[in-house]
Structures are given as C-alpha cells and as structure tokens.
Design a protein around this motif. Structure first.
Motif, mmCIF file in Angstrom:
data_model
loop_
_atom_site.group_PDB
_atom_site.id
_atom_site.type_symbol
_atom_site.label_atom_id
_atom_site.label_comp_id
_atom_site.label_asym_id
_atom_site.label_seq_id
_atom_site.Cartn_x
_atom_site.Cartn_y
_atom_site.Cartn_z
ATOM 1 N N ASP A 36 42.722 25.578 48.228
ATOM 2 C CA ASP A 36 43.126 24.602 49.251
ATOM 3 C C ASP A 36 44.637 24.626 49.470
ATOM 4 N N ALA A 37 45.393 24.791 48.357
ATOM 5 C CA ALA A 37 46.858 24.738 48.443
ATOM 6 C C ALA A 37 47.413 25.856 49.323
ATOM 7 N N VAL A 38 46.708 26.987 49.381
ATOM 8 C CA VAL A 38 47.207 28.109 50.192
ATOM 9 C C VAL A 38 46.444 28.215 51.512
ATOM 10 N N GLY A 39 45.545 27.271 51.771
ATOM 11 C CA GLY A 39 44.747 27.357 52.997
ATOM 12 C C GLY A 39 43.965 28.648 53.043
ATOM 13 N N ALA A 40 43.256 28.930 51.968
ATOM 14 C CA ALA A 40 42.649 30.249 51.774
ATOM 15 C C ALA A 40 41.622 30.604 52.841
ATOM 16 N N GLU A 41 41.670 31.857 53.256
ATOM 17 C CA GLU A 41 40.640 32.446 54.105
ATOM 18 C C GLU A 41 39.986 33.575 53.335
ATOM 19 N N LEU A 42 38.684 33.748 53.498
ATOM 20 C CA LEU A 42 37.929 34.738 52.733
ATOM 21 C C LEU A 42 37.448 35.865 53.637
ATOM 22 N N ASP A 43 37.503 37.076 53.108
ATOM 23 C CA ASP A 43 36.931 38.254 53.763
ATOM 24 C C ASP A 43 36.157 39.037 52.720
ATOM 25 N N PHE A 44 35.235 39.893 53.224
ATOM 26 C CA PHE A 44 34.354 40.630 52.315
ATOM 27 C C PHE A 44 34.382 42.116 52.683
ATOM 28 N N PRO A 45 35.426 42.840 52.180
ATOM 29 C CA PRO A 45 35.630 44.234 52.601
ATOM 30 C C PRO A 45 34.825 45.250 51.787
ATOM 31 N N GLY A 46 33.680 44.819 51.229
ATOM 32 C CA GLY A 46 32.914 45.716 50.369
ATOM 33 C C GLY A 46 32.421 46.964 51.062
ATOM 34 N N GLU A 47 32.069 46.839 52.337
ATOM 35 C CA GLU A 47 31.537 48.002 53.052
ATOM 36 C C GLU A 47 32.587 49.099 53.162
ATOM 37 N N ARG A 48 33.823 48.706 53.441
ATOM 38 C CA ARG A 48 34.888 49.707 53.584
ATOM 39 C C ARG A 48 35.266 50.314 52.231
ATOM 40 N N LEU A 49 35.300 49.468 51.195
ATOM 41 C CA LEU A 49 35.688 49.939 49.868
ATOM 42 C C LEU A 49 34.552 50.675 49.168
ATOM 43 N N GLY A 50 33.324 50.397 49.576
ATOM 44 C CA GLY A 50 32.182 51.044 48.946
ATOM 45 C C GLY A 50 31.775 50.403 47.632
ATOM 46 N N VAL A 51 32.342 49.219 47.323
ATOM 47 C CA VAL A 51 32.010 48.477 46.111
ATOM 48 C C VAL A 51 32.044 46.987 46.448
ATOM 49 N N PRO A 52 31.378 46.123 45.677
ATOM 50 C CA PRO A 52 31.477 44.687 45.942
ATOM 51 C C PRO A 52 32.927 44.233 45.892
ATOM 52 N N ALA A 53 33.360 43.452 46.901
ATOM 53 C CA ALA A 53 34.776 43.069 46.981
ATOM 54 C C ALA A 53 34.936 41.744 47.703
ATOM 55 N N GLY A 88 47.918 36.913 48.629
ATOM 56 C CA GLY A 88 46.747 37.750 48.858
ATOM 57 C C GLY A 88 46.138 38.153 47.527
ATOM 58 N N LEU A 89 44.833 38.127 47.450
ATOM 59 C CA LEU A 89 44.147 38.520 46.209
ATOM 60 C C LEU A 89 42.924 39.347 46.573
ATOM 61 N N LEU A 90 42.921 40.590 46.069
ATOM 62 C CA LEU A 90 41.763 41.463 46.257
ATOM 63 C C LEU A 90 41.035 41.579 44.926
ATOM 64 N N MET A 91 39.752 41.231 44.929
ATOM 65 C CA MET A 91 38.915 41.381 43.742
ATOM 66 C C MET A 91 37.817 42.376 44.084
ATOM 67 N N LEU A 92 37.563 43.318 43.179
ATOM 68 C CA LEU A 92 36.550 44.322 43.453
ATOM 69 C C LEU A 92 35.860 44.736 42.157
ATOM 70 N N ALA A 93 34.614 45.090 42.271
ATOM 71 C CA ALA A 93 33.822 45.517 41.113
ATOM 72 C C ALA A 93 33.619 47.023 41.185
ATOM 73 N N VAL A 94 34.088 47.735 40.152
ATOM 74 C CA VAL A 94 33.956 49.188 40.102
ATOM 75 C C VAL A 94 33.199 49.554 38.838
ATOM 76 N N ASP A 95 32.036 50.141 39.020
ATOM 77 C CA ASP A 95 31.202 50.586 37.894
ATOM 78 C C ASP A 95 30.947 49.468 36.879
ATOM 79 N N GLY A 96 30.673 48.272 37.404
ATOM 80 C CA GLY A 96 30.291 47.167 36.540
ATOM 81 C C GLY A 96 31.421 46.331 35.995
ATOM 82 N N GLU A 97 32.669 46.737 36.225
ATOM 83 C CA GLU A 97 33.836 45.974 35.775
ATOM 84 C C GLU A 97 34.530 45.361 36.993
#
Length: 564
Positions: A36-53, A88-97
């Motif tokens: 809330d403090a940063v007025g966060a907006e969410l995106d889901f770039p998993g398709e481009r990265l090829g992993v959950p993100a 900005g914060l990018l979180m992604l799952a690669v090979d289970g991690e």
C-alpha cells in the motif's frame, strides 16, 4: 522508453526459502502495508520469462524532503522540494527455487525472514578468485565487532588477516573466476566482479532468456561445486540446524535475558543493514510495549531492560516480535522510515553448553569451537604439497641432520648449505641468525628438521619467522647473507634487494612416517598455521614437504639420486 544498450545489468539476486514456486505463494509473502505504501501494481510476466513470475512496481513520495525544514531554519530561505522514489520487485521461480531481484527501493519489499542468508556468500566462495579479493566483511564473536576491508585493486585472501577459525565471514567480493554467464557471452575471457552475502550482486542478463540462464548457471555452481580451497574456511563455521539443540540454546538465552548484563549479549548491526545504519538519524525500538523508544542509535540497554521485565520463557519471543525502525531524519515521521526489522537481529549472544560454545548472530545460531580443528586441518592440508618447488634427496636414517644438509649440494647441484653458517648483525650478536639450512637454485629458503616431537618443529617454525623478519628489516643482514651466497655460488649472486618469496619446511617425521595432516603432531599443526599466516602477511609463501627416508647410503658423488 529508454533501454540499456548493454546485455547485462548489475543487480542483487536473492534466493528465497520456504516459498513454493508459484505466483500465489510469491504474492503471499509480501506485506500488504508495504504494498500500500508504494501504491503497488502487479504484473505477471511468466509467459515472457518462461517461468512463474510476479512483478511488483510502485513509488512513494514525501511532499517535502526532510532537509527542507533544516535549510529554512538555518538560512531563512523557503525550500519545498518533494522526494519520489521508485520500487520494483521481480520474483521468479526457476527449477523449483524462488528468486527475487529488487530495482531501486524494491528490495525492501522482500521480507527478511524468507531470504536465504548465505546464498550470495555460498556462491562467491565457489567462484571468486582467492587472489583477487576486493571486499571482506567478517564478524568476531563477542563485543559486536565487525571488520570491513575494502581493497579496490584486489588482494589475496591470506593477506587480509581474517582469523579463519574465529570469525564469521558475512560478505565477500572479488573477481569472478570463469563461469558461463551472459556477461562472458561475447568474450569468454571477460572478467566481472561479484559480491556475496545474503544476496548475490553481479552483472545479470537483461533479456528474459539470459536472466533465467544466468540463474540456472548460479544454481548449478551451488549444487555441484565445492568451495575453492583457500575459501572453504568460510563454511567451517556453519549454522546450527538441529531443532532440539536450538531449543536448548534458546531456553538458555531466555534465562540470560532475565539476568543482569554481563557482556555475553552485545549489539550487532544486521548483515544487510550496514548502508541503512550509516544513513539513519533516528532509531525507534519497541519491545512488548505500545510506544517505541526513540534514540539516535540502537539502544542495547533499552532492549535488555525491556527483556528483563518479561516473564521467564517469553523474553526471547518478545525480542523476536519486537521491532527496530530506522529513520532518515530525527523527527522520525512515517515518511522518513528507511526499514524495520526484528530486534533479535540486532543482538549477538554467546552461550555455552558444557564444553561447547555457541554464538547467536543475525538471528542464527553457530557453533564456534567445532570449526577450529577443521579450519586448522584444512589449512595444514593445503600447506603440505605433493608438488614442491624444491627437489630434495632421501634421508639416510643413520645420518644426523647436519650430515643430511651437507650431502644435499653434492646430490642436488645448485643447492647451497647454510646449516649453522649464521648471519651476525649489530642486533643479532653472539650466535647470530640462521637464515636457512639450504638455499635452492631458485633462491627458496629451505628449513630442514628431523622431528620426533612437536618441540623440534616449534623451533623450526620460529627460526623461519626470525630469518625472514631479519632479511626484510635488516639491510646489514641482507648484505651479509648476499655475500655468503656469492662466495658459495660464484657467478650466481642473489638478486639486488633480495626478498624471500617462499619458505619450504622440509621434514623427516619420526623414522620416515609419511607427512600428512593426520600424522603431523596436533600442536605442530596449530603452530604451523600461525607461522604461515605471519609469513603470508609479509608476502612469503609457505610449503611443507615430507622427506623420504632410506636405509641405503647415497653416493655423495651424485652418481645415484633418490628423489624425495
């Protein structure tokens, strides 16, 4: 939109623990108040990265910068400028991690409790060049002491003075040593810098496929490679994992928190807070209270006072649930907050269970004593070399030490014997200083000893320290030794301004026992490691070689050579 012309960007990569490799789990660990403090907006770039993100972006603004009031009070000038920071914060799952990368202030959105505290450090000790260390942060248990060493040009790890068995290395940086990363795609010889502590800071690929590939390469190193020998000591002091043992330690610490302070508990800055600690002008600490205590630095006295008034069995929990908030301005308003973390991360504590010593740092328990022998043994193994820089003949068991040294020049042309041929100076009168037993053709100082116990080796190691110190600091001794070499080795004098670069300890152990880290006397192992550290600090490398034993007399005419 402007884009980077480079294929890589220097970023800090975190590995998260206890987070399932799904977008829902990633979102679930984030603090709603921070979003809330940063007025966060969410995106889901998993398709481009090829992993959950999951991508979180936002910003926060102070209408008036904290310094504006001060300027007005000081100068009378009206200044009203806002502060706007992005996150900005990018979180992604690669090979289970699950991994996270922060942009600008985005790293503050990652909760401390899910960060793998040793991720960056574990990678660095496997891939950094130990001869090119640029950044070393170590913590000495007791007293809250943290040592920060910066060497922009790089230096060998042995020259930095870290006590391998007595200090916890918390951050390490240097030159990256050969790995298939995006940074080296166009030039495999290109060298990049890397820094590792909780996070791993290095150049990572910007394109989606390159970023994922770089993360996989990093994970492969951690999964398949051992630390480089010179840096393996970092993992000798390992966190305590046994749940029952942690419970016993926490119970004892809880009892300590109810007693009068005796020095076993000290203040310590969390490993990922150093920059923020330096920038903070106010600290708000809250331990089981409605109001926070405001001070200009972290107050251990306040924390211990608050802990003592808690019920037995609840004191440690009160610190774990308590908070320390750092502010960029003394007014400590909400918009000035830099970061908030658990009070428990701001203390260190020493606890003993019987003969075992444990240490709490950054909320994690370590066992100190167990690392000592392992660190010593590891260093001794490195010093005992199978490929020495000298070629020495076998030792006839019936010969005395002086007989052996006298025989070497006949059996190995180019060697010079200086056994008992001492250098005498104004400082070293009387018997003088024995610089070496043998001087190799490459000007290596060789110290020889037949040892049936640790006393003989202690004398040998002490002799080396005195000899090297004398050559380094006494021009009179250096000139005299150079004259002795010229007389004994006509036509091949020592280089002008000779400084020894290598000392070899050549040892016949007992009656020819193979020299290993297991057969060398335990006390001698400790003394050897201490000696090697002293000489390394002076730029002198140490080698230890075992001399083979034989019962067959060796021809002094050099017809028959027996290799060591």
């Amino acid at each position: 939109m402007a884009t980077s012309t480079s294929g890589t960007s220097k970023r800090t990569l975190y590995r998260l623990t206890g987070v399932a490799p799904t977008v829902d789990a990633m979102f679930g660990i984030l603090d709603p108040d921070r979003l809330d403090a940063v007025g966060a907006e969410l995106d889901f770039p998993g398709e481009r990265l090829g992993v959950p993100a999951l991508l979180v972006t936002g910003s926060f603004e102070q209408p008036v910068a904290s310094w504006c009031d001060e300027i007005h009070r000081m100068t009378g000038c009206e200044v009203s400028l806002p502060v706007n920071r992005s996150a900005g914060l990018l979180m992604l799952a690669v090979d289970g991690e699950v991994y996270a990368i922060g942009y600008d202030q985005g790293f503050r959105l990652v909760p401390d409790q899910v960060k793998d505290r040793r991720f960056g450090l574990s990678f660095v000790i496997r891939r950094v060049d130990p001869a090119q260390i640029r950044d070393l942060v170590s913590h000495t248990p007791g007293g809250g002491r943290t040592d920060i060493t910066l060497v922009p040009g790089g230096a060998p790890v042995w020259s930095l003075g870290v006590q391998e068995h007595a200090q916890i290395v918390r951050r390490l940086g240097g030159r990256l040593d050969g790995i298939e990363l995006t940074i080296a795609q166009n030039d495999r010889t290109k060298i990049s810098s890397v820094e590792g502590g909780t996070g791993l800071r290095m150049r990572l690929g910007i394109d989606a496929a390159h970023l994922v590939s770089d993360i996989r390469a990093i994970a492969q190193v951690l999964r398949e490679e051992a630390p480089v020998p010179e840096l393996e000591f970092v993992e000798h002091i390992v966190p305590v994992k046994e749940g029952d043992l942690v419970t016993r330690l926490e119970k004892q610490l809880d009892a300590m928190l109810g007693e009068a302070p005796d020095g076993r508990i000290a203040a310590a800055v969390p490993s990922d807070h150093w920059d923020d600690y330096g920038a903070a002008q106010a600290f708000a600490t809250k331990v089981h209270s409605r109001e926070a205590r405001l001070s200009d630095d972290f107050s251990l006295e306040y924390v211990l006072d608050r802990a003592r008034v808690q019920r037995p069995g609840t004191r440690l929990a009160a610190l774990r649930d308590g908070t320390v908030t750092l502010y960029a301005h003394t007014r400590a308003e909400k918009g000035d907050a830099i970061r908030t973390s658990s009070v428990l991360r701001w203390i260190e504590a020493q606890v003993t269970l019987g003969a075992r010593r444990f240490f709490l740092l950054d909320g994690q328990w370590y066992e100190i004593g167990e690392a000592y022998l392992e660190a010593v043994r590891s260093q001794v193994q490195r010093l005992i070399t199978d490929s020495p820089s000298v070629d020495l003949p076998a030792w006839v068991l019936g010969d005395r030490e002086r007989d052996y040294n006298d025989s070497v020049p006949d059996l190995r042309p180019g060697y010079v014997c200086f056994d008992r041929d001492n250098v005498r100076t104004t400082l070293h009168r009387g018997n003088g200083v024995e610089i070496c037993d043998l001087l190799s053709p490459d000007d290596v100082l060789v110290m020889v000893k037949r040892a049936k116990g640790s006393d003989a080796l202690s004398h040998l190691f002490g002799q080396a320290v005195v000899a090297v110190q004398t050559l380094l600091h006494s021009p009179e001794a250096g000139d005299q030794f150079a004259r002795k070499v010229s007389a004994a080795r006509p036509g091949r004098p020592l280089p002008a301004g000779f400084r020894p670069s290598t000392v070899v300890f050549a040892i016949l152990l007992k009656d020819g026992t193979d020299l290993t880290a297991n057969t060398l006397f335990p006390f001698s192992q400790v003394t050897l490691v201490q000696t090697a550290k002293i000489l390394a600090a002076w730029g002198v490398e140490v080698e230890v070689v075992g001399i083979q034993a034989t019962t067959v007399p060796v021809s002094r005419a050099g017809i028959r050579h027996l290799a060591a």
